[in-house]
Design a protein around this motif. Structure first.
Motif, mmCIF file in Angstrom:
data_model
loop_
_atom_site.group_PDB
_atom_site.id
_atom_site.type_symbol
_atom_site.label_atom_id
_atom_site.label_comp_id
_atom_site.label_asym_id
_atom_site.label_seq_id
_atom_site.Cartn_x
_atom_site.Cartn_y
_atom_site.Cartn_z
ATOM 1 N N VAL A 142 0.935 -1.130 0.109
ATOM 2 C CA VAL A 142 0.148 -0.018 0.297
ATOM 3 C C VAL A 142 0.709 1.426 -0.021
ATOM 4 O O VAL A 142 1.913 1.171 0.490
ATOM 5 C CB VAL A 142 -1.188 -0.203 1.280
ATOM 6 C CG1 VAL A 142 -1.755 -1.229 1.445
ATOM 7 C CG2 VAL A 142 -0.298 -0.098 2.525
ATOM 8 N N CYS B 244 -2.877 -1.128 -3.367
ATOM 9 C CA CYS B 244 -3.850 -0.057 -3.138
ATOM 10 C C CYS B 244 -2.682 1.870 -2.830
ATOM 11 O O CYS B 244 -1.683 1.291 -2.184
ATOM 12 C CB CYS B 244 -4.521 -0.215 -1.762
ATOM 13 S SG CYS B 244 -5.667 0.939 -1.395
ATOM 14 N N ASN C 51 -3.128 5.289 -1.263
ATOM 15 C CA ASN C 51 -3.859 5.666 -0.252
ATOM 16 C C ASN C 51 -3.946 7.102 -0.581
ATOM 17 O O ASN C 51 -2.581 7.920 -0.474
ATOM 18 C CB ASN C 51 -3.961 5.623 1.257
ATOM 19 C CG ASN C 51 -3.040 4.218 1.650
ATOM 20 O OD1 ASN C 51 -4.545 3.220 1.437
ATOM 21 N ND2 ASN C 51 -2.811 3.429 2.232
#
Length: 385
Positions: free
Chosen positions: A89, A110, A112
């Motif tokens: 992430v 991902c 953020n």
């Protein structure tokens, strides 16, 4: 009681250096995995900003944790160390173009996202590269943490995250973008948090936000609560590990996790801080007018936390068993803030004694600088000896 160190082998390394106890690191990782597995759908990522020593990273990757990165360089370090791209992430308020492109090229799990402006750039970049970026929106929950002001990140006055008032609007825009897939929400309220009530307050805020979103038929697949769990800097021998059970149990009890949701954590300090020590030699013992000084070859360039945060690290004299005396332990850097501790009780110090600054495995080696043209400290793990 002093910590246990292989003193007979320390002479082969030039001080100052970082020493990492990999037995403690592996025990910590085992405990984290065991405590997280007591709960369903808990995923732990290691916050690489705490310590990016390649050998330390490799041990953490082998233990099965994911990686929490805040720069393109950290993404590269994570992948080199063996973290799978599907567990990476990437957060940070200022992602540059090449870093976004790298995350897309490596197909990380991902991004953020911390602002609408950033979301728009990620969307445009993903479409240009014919990719789709999975994104979670970092929401600033305006939850205070009982910690130092410089490491509090969840207040409205902080630079991090999207304001709660803007959350629904940004989500609606994300859902309309062709280059992104909105998968969750991300939070992080600060660091070195020992009061579980702070995490309970975060849970309550997330519960309220989820109910608000569900009224608009917006369902979240992933919740990321960041990290922030603190350690006991005062007693590294008595309390060598963070209270992972209470930490995970707090979220299990107070966060209303839906059956389809995965809960993500981003632990850094609690993983690596206890296993690391900065080893330094006493250069001189200087008698001042009102106090005496133990002047070491390590300085704020090697461990900046005391100067930056007024942070405490327990200091031990590893090579003296003489009666205790009181010292200001200071470094050689030409700054008045180059102080590791004032009025520290140590076994009587002599030139060439070895001192250990304990619990320095996080934000120590990684934040070292070459100010005053000093060389960077090296980092060695147990297997190096």
């Amino acid at each position: 009681m002093k910590g246990t160190f292989p003193l007979e082998r320390f002479d082969q390394w030039r001080t100052p250096f970082y020493y990492y106890d990999t037995d403690l690191l592996r025990l910590t990782l085992h405990t984290i995995r065991a405590e997280a597995r007591r709960h369903e759908r808990f995923e732990v990522h290691y916050a690489i900003k705490a310590n990016a020593n390649p050998k330390v990273l490799n041990i953490i990757a082998q233990a099965g944790l994911g990686a929490d990165c805040v720069s393109g360089g950290e993404i590269e370090a994570a992948l080199r160390a063996g973290f799978p791209h599907s567990k990476v992430v990437y957060a940070g308020v200022g992602k540059s173009d090449w870093e976004i492109e790298l995350g897309l090229e490596k197909d990380i799990f991902c991004f953020n996202v911390e602002s609408l402006a950033e979301l728009e750039v990620i969307n445009e970049t993903a479409q240009r590269m014919n990719r789709k970026a999975r994104v979670a929106l970092r929401i600033n929950p305006n939850v205070g943490a009982h910690t130092h002001a410089n490491i509090t990140t969840g207040l409205a006055e902080n630079k991090f995250g999207i304001a709660m008032a803007d959350m629904e609007n940004v989500i609606e825009q994300a859902l309309c973008m062709k280059g992104v897939e909105f998968i969750g929400l991300h939070f992080h309220i600060g660091s070195q948090i020992l009061d579980m009530g702070d995490f309970k307050a975060l849970c309550n805020r997330i519960n309220d936000l989820q109910q608000q979103l569900e009224k608009h038929h917006i369902n979240i697949g992933h919740i990321n609560v960041g990290g922030g769990l603190g350690i006991d800097y005062q007693h590294p021998n008595r309390e060598p590990m963070a209270d992972f059970r209470s930490y995970f149990d707090t979220f299990a009890r107070h966060l209303n996790l839906r059956q389809h949701q995965t809960l993500h954590f981003e632990l850094g300090r609690a993983v690596v801080a206890p296993c690391g020590s900065l080893i330094t030699r006493v250069l001189y013992v200087k008698q001042g007018t009102c106090k005496q000084f133990a002047i070491t070859d390590a300085g704020m360039t090697d461990l900046i936390r005391p100067a930056l945060y007024q942070a405490y690290h327990k200091i031990e004299n590893l090579t003296s068993d003489e009666p205790c005396e009181t010292y200001d332990v200071v470094g050689p850097v030409c700054e008045s803030s180059d102080v590791f501790g004032k009025a520290v009780d140590l076994n009587r110090c002599h030139r060439h004694d070895l001192l250990a600054l304990r619990s320095a495995g996080a934000y120590g080696e990684i934040m070292a600088s070459q100010y005053n043209c000093r060389r960077l400290p090296e980092g060695f793990i147990t297997e190096d000896f």
